[in-house]
Design a protein around this motif. Structure first.
Motif, PDB file in Angstrom:
ATOM      1  N   ALA A   1      11.602 -45.561   3.243  1.00 38.79           N
ATOM      2  CA  ALA A   1      12.553 -44.443   3.312  1.00 38.79           C
ATOM      3  C   ALA A   1      12.993 -44.017   1.917  1.00 38.79           C
ATOM      4  N   GLU A   2      13.158 -44.978   1.017  1.00 37.76           N
ATOM      5  CA  GLU A   2      13.539 -44.655  -0.356  1.00 37.76           C
ATOM      6  C   GLU A   2      12.465 -43.840  -1.060  1.00 37.76           C
ATOM      7  N   GLU A   3      11.220 -43.986  -0.621  1.00 35.72           N
ATOM      8  CA  GLU A   3      10.115 -43.227  -1.195  1.00 35.72           C
ATOM      9  C   GLU A   3       9.794 -41.975  -0.378  1.00 35.72           C
ATOM     10  N   GLY A   4      10.684 -41.638   0.567  1.00 33.82           N
ATOM     11  CA  GLY A   4      10.497 -40.440   1.362  1.00 33.82           C
ATOM     12  C   GLY A   4       9.475 -40.587   2.471  1.00 33.82           C
ATOM     13  N   MET A   5       9.188 -41.841   2.878  1.00 32.98           N
ATOM     14  CA  MET A   5       8.193 -42.092   3.914  1.00 32.98           C
ATOM     15  C   MET A   5       8.855 -42.734   5.140  1.00 32.98           C
ATOM     16  N   LEU A   6       8.224 -42.550   6.268  1.00 31.57           N
ATOM     17  CA  LEU A   6       8.678 -43.160   7.521  1.00 31.57           C
ATOM     18  C   LEU A   6       7.688 -44.232   7.934  1.00 31.57           C
ATOM     19  N   PHE A   7       8.186 -45.448   8.088  1.00 35.66           N
ATOM     20  CA  PHE A   7       7.381 -46.546   8.630  1.00 35.66           C
ATOM     21  C   PHE A   7       7.849 -46.730  10.073  1.00 35.66           C
ATOM     22  N   PRO A   8       7.148 -46.127  11.043  1.00 33.69           N
ATOM     23  CA  PRO A   8       7.675 -46.015  12.407  1.00 33.69           C
ATOM     24  C   PRO A   8       7.461 -47.251  13.282  1.00 33.69           C
ATOM     25  N   VAL A   9       7.896 -48.396  12.773  1.00 31.75           N
ATOM     26  CA  VAL A   9       7.836 -49.639  13.542  1.00 31.75           C
ATOM     27  C   VAL A   9       9.269 -50.106  13.750  1.00 31.75           C
ATOM     28  N   ILE A  10       9.717 -50.125  14.999  1.00 32.38           N
ATOM     29  CA  ILE A  10      11.064 -50.596  15.311  1.00 32.38           C
ATOM     30  C   ILE A  10      10.941 -52.029  15.814  1.00 32.38           C
TER      31      ILE A  10
ATOM     32  N   ASP B   1      -1.911 -48.615  16.446  1.00 33.55           N
ATOM     33  CA  ASP B   1      -2.316 -47.280  16.021  1.00 33.55           C
ATOM     34  C   ASP B   1      -2.056 -47.050  14.536  1.00 33.55           C
ATOM     35  N   LEU B   2      -1.058 -47.727  13.986  1.00 33.76           N
ATOM     36  CA  LEU B   2      -0.701 -47.558  12.579  1.00 33.76           C
ATOM     37  C   LEU B   2      -1.556 -48.405  11.649  1.00 33.76           C
ATOM     38  N   THR B   3      -2.244 -49.388  12.198  1.00 30.57           N
ATOM     39  CA  THR B   3      -2.941 -50.378  11.375  1.00 30.57           C
ATOM     40  C   THR B   3      -4.344 -49.925  10.996  1.00 30.57           C
ATOM     41  N   GLU B   4      -4.629 -49.960   9.709  1.00 25.05           N
ATOM     42  CA  GLU B   4      -5.978 -49.648   9.201  1.00 25.05           C
ATOM     43  C   GLU B   4      -6.835 -50.906   9.126  1.00 25.05           C
ATOM     44  N   MET B   5      -6.203 -52.023   8.824  1.00 27.88           N
ATOM     45  CA  MET B   5      -6.935 -53.289   8.726  1.00 27.88           C
ATOM     46  C   MET B   5      -5.973 -54.439   8.935  1.00 27.88           C
ATOM     47  N   VAL B   6      -6.431 -55.487   9.612  1.00 25.14           N
ATOM     48  CA  VAL B   6      -5.618 -56.681   9.784  1.00 25.14           C
ATOM     49  C   VAL B   6      -6.514 -57.904   9.617  1.00 25.14           C
ATOM     50  N   ARG B   7      -5.962 -58.935   8.973  1.00 22.99           N
ATOM     51  CA  ARG B   7      -6.711 -60.164   8.739  1.00 22.99           C
ATOM     52  C   ARG B   7      -5.983 -61.308   9.432  1.00 22.99           C
ATOM     53  N   PHE B   8      -6.762 -62.223  10.034  1.00 23.38           N
ATOM     54  CA  PHE B   8      -6.140 -63.376  10.680  1.00 23.38           C
ATOM     55  C   PHE B   8      -7.010 -64.604  10.493  1.00 23.38           C
ATOM     56  N   VAL B   9      -6.372 -65.761  10.595  1.00 16.65           N
ATOM     57  CA  VAL B   9      -7.016 -67.039  10.304  1.00 16.65           C
ATOM     58  C   VAL B   9      -7.067 -67.880  11.572  1.00 16.65           C
ATOM     59  N   THR B  10      -8.232 -68.445  11.834  1.00 15.35           N
ATOM     60  CA  THR B  10      -8.433 -69.360  12.954  1.00 15.35           C
ATOM     61  C   THR B  10      -8.674 -70.764  12.385  1.00 15.35           C
ATOM     62  N   PRO B  11      -8.822 -71.781  13.221  1.00 17.14           N
ATOM     63  CA  PRO B  11      -9.113 -73.122  12.692  1.00 17.14           C
ATOM     64  C   PRO B  11     -10.439 -73.214  11.948  1.00 17.14           C
ATOM     65  N   ARG B  12     -11.316 -72.201  12.102  1.00 12.47           N
ATOM     66  CA  ARG B  12     -12.645 -72.273  11.488  1.00 12.47           C
ATOM     67  C   ARG B  12     -12.848 -71.315  10.315  1.00 12.47           C
TER      68      ARG B  12
END
Length: 297
Positions: free
Chosen positions: A76-85, A111-122
């Motif tokens: 918001a300080e940069e004039g942007m909306l991060f629409p996750v409540i 819908d907002l996500t361009e990329m997500v990374r996650f870790v499994t036991p392997r």
């Protein structure tokens, strides 16, 4: 035992060790939206120490432990909306993929996500399919998410009625003007409609107008999520026939969130009823390959 790894390497080391020993672990953030209870016998891993984030050219690059309210504030300080409540971490927001009032205009965290990374036991994966899996496929560690230009003003139109017919009329009127946020509520025998727009001069009569967006306060999560075909008419039918203590729906998503003891009755009405903490069957099938030792609960 609560473990707080500082990076993805530590996350994989912890999950790998638990997989080898056959012990079970839960992955948590700081939000209050997970409807699954945590047993005292389970060990817990939190990604809250992985809290760095940055905003560059309208894109949020964030580790899982970054707090959503803090990202919203900086955007918001940069004039942007991060629409996750969401009141917790980015990892929690992605794991839950919660539908919020702003989802009407901007979508869910998926819908907002361009990329997500996650870790499994392997190993570590980059795959959006992990979103909404309630942390059961692996530990979400990093993401890139979009922001939008922040509107100068947002106006909320609201009206209350005990009449289900007028509720449907008001809802259809509001939806016609393409709201960026729209919540329908039922409580105490009355219907409440709240819709937000970027204009205050819409030709809508009989509604109170103020600045802001609607918010839904959840206490421990709804009793059930009911999948419907026609949101407005099915919302009326469910509330009119079962009179729940509270129910709400977000326009644009065919789900009714219901606090009620009449869940069996709702199911008998022909609707699919899910516990809020449930995971999609397709994701559970994937879990058999990503976490075949069922290390992550």
């Amino acid at each position: 035992m609560l473990m707080k790894p500082k990076d993805e390497i530590e996350v994989m080391q912890i999950l790998g060790e638990y997989s080898k020993t056959g012990k079970k672990i839960r992955i948590v953030g700081t939000g209050t939206h997970d409807a699954r209870s945590i047993s005292k016998a389970e060990d817990v891993m939190s990604t809250t120490e992985m809290s760095d984030f940055s905003i560059h050219e309208g894109v949020v690059e964030s580790y899982a432990g970054a707090l959503v309210p803090k990202i919203r504030e900086e955007a918001a300080e940069e004039g942007m909306l991060f629409p996750v409540i969401y009141d917790g971490t980015v990892g929690g927001a992605l794991a839950q993929n919660t539908v919020s009032s702003l989802s009407t205009g901007f979508g869910t965290p998926y819908d907002l996500t361009e990329m997500v990374r996650f870790v499994t036991p392997r190993r570590t994966f980059a795959w959006k399919g992990v979103i909404g899996s309630k942390g059961m496929l692996g530990a979400i560690t990093y993401s890139r998410m979009k922001t939008y230009a922040r509107p100068n003003h947002v106006y909320i139109y609201e009206r209350t009625t005990p009449d289900p017919g007028y509720f449907m009329l008001y809802s259809f009127i509001l939806s016609k003007f393409k709201p960026i946020a729209f919540v329908m509520e039922y409580e105490g025998g009355k219907y409440n409609v709240h819709a937000s727009f970027m204009k205050s001069d819409l030709p809508i009569e009989g509604f109170s107008v103020d600045e802001g967006i609607p918010a839904v306060e959840e206490s421990g999560g709804p009793s059930a999520v009911v999948q419907v075909d026609s949101l407005i008419s099915d919302f009326r039918r469910i509330t009119e026939e079962t009179n729940p203590a509270y129910a709400y729906a977000v326009y644009g998503y065919n789900y009714v969130f219901v606090y009620s003891s009449e869940l069996e009755q709702i199911s008998e009405m022909g609707y699919r009823v899910f516990h809020r903490g449930s995971v999609h069957p397709a994701q559970l099938k994937v879990k058999k390959f990503l976490d075949f030792t069922n290390t992550i609960l």
